[in-house]
Design a protein around this motif. Structure first.
Motif, mmCIF file in Angstrom:
data_model
loop_
_atom_site.group_PDB
_atom_site.id
_atom_site.type_symbol
_atom_site.label_atom_id
_atom_site.label_comp_id
_atom_site.label_asym_id
_atom_site.label_seq_id
_atom_site.Cartn_x
_atom_site.Cartn_y
_atom_site.Cartn_z
ATOM 1 N N GLU A 83 -36.592 12.433 24.583
ATOM 2 C CA GLU A 83 -36.983 11.603 25.718
ATOM 3 C C GLU A 83 -38.430 11.894 26.083
ATOM 4 N N ARG A 104 -39.703 6.571 32.364
ATOM 5 C CA ARG A 104 -39.162 7.417 31.312
ATOM 6 C C ARG A 104 -38.521 6.526 30.255
ATOM 7 N N ARG A 106 -36.184 6.593 26.332
ATOM 8 C CA ARG A 106 -35.567 7.238 25.180
ATOM 9 C C ARG A 106 -34.893 6.185 24.312
ATOM 10 N N GLN A 168 -32.305 15.633 30.090
ATOM 11 C CA GLN A 168 -32.823 15.476 28.729
ATOM 12 C C GLN A 168 -31.697 15.398 27.691
#
Length: 206
Positions: A83, A104, A106, A168
């Protein structure tokens, strides 16, 4: 006979107290309206980011890696399977949410590989990205078949990831806004949406 036409200290104090209450009631809705407007703007930006991710995949045949530097916003291959920040520069999209906090990002492992593996995408690939609410009810599949291609997250007004969004790992939390308790705004790109786009652009065989 003396007649005092002025106000006593008690009367002045009462008036000031009433005025402060009125101002407080007026300011609170304004603050709430501002937060609601920012919330909706961030949701709109998240949808634009999903479209930008689809566009990137259409050109490059894969999803981008996360960025390690929020200021430059350039994807970093060392963050493959990890991530990081949204690679906004590579996507040509907004860098921050409506509160000025960086997004963020991912991507599921198999969708960022230089050459997409058809078998991996449609096979059982272990524990994929998953989304649940605060009551631990999964909003996506809880099986080993990853049907979430990517997660995009705004940390909301307080700029801090809530619940498991800061761990995470591959589990993310999506839920309603609760003041001073949960203000993350999250969206995800589904496998089906991504694969449909890749089919349309010839990046995957029919």
């Amino acid at each position: 006979m003396n007649i005092n036409n002025g106000f006593s200290l008690i009367e002045i104090a009462i008036v000031l107290f009433i005025i402060s209450l009125l101002i407080g009631h007026l300011l609170t809705p304004i603050s709430t309206q501002i937060d609601q407007r920012r919330y909706k703007q961030t949701q709109k930006t998240l949808e634009e980011i999903k479209q930008a991710l689809l566009g990137f995949a259409s050109i490059h045949g894969r999803l981008p890696y996360p960025a390690s530097n929020q200021e430059t916003g350039i994807q970093d291959s060392s963050l493959y399977k990890k991530e990081g920040y949204l690679p906004w520069a590579d996507l040509g999209i907004a860098r921050v949410d409506a509160w000025g906090n960086p997004f963020r990002y991912r991507a599921e492992d198999e969708y960022s590989e230089p050459t997409l593996d058809y078998q991996k995408i449609f096979g059982i690939v272990g524990s994929g990205l998953r989304v649940k609410d605060k009551q631990d009810y999964y909003l996506t599949t809880n099986s080993g078949d990853s049907r979430v291609a990517a997660i995009i997250l705004s940390t909301g007004k307080n700029g801090v990831p809530e619940e498991e969004n800061g761990n995470q790992n591959k589990i993310f939390v999506y839920d309603v806004y609760v003041e001073n308790e949960f203000d993350d705004i999250l969206t995800w790109l589904s496998r089906n949406t991504l694969v449909n786009r890749l089919y349309a652009t010839g990046q995957l065989p029919p």
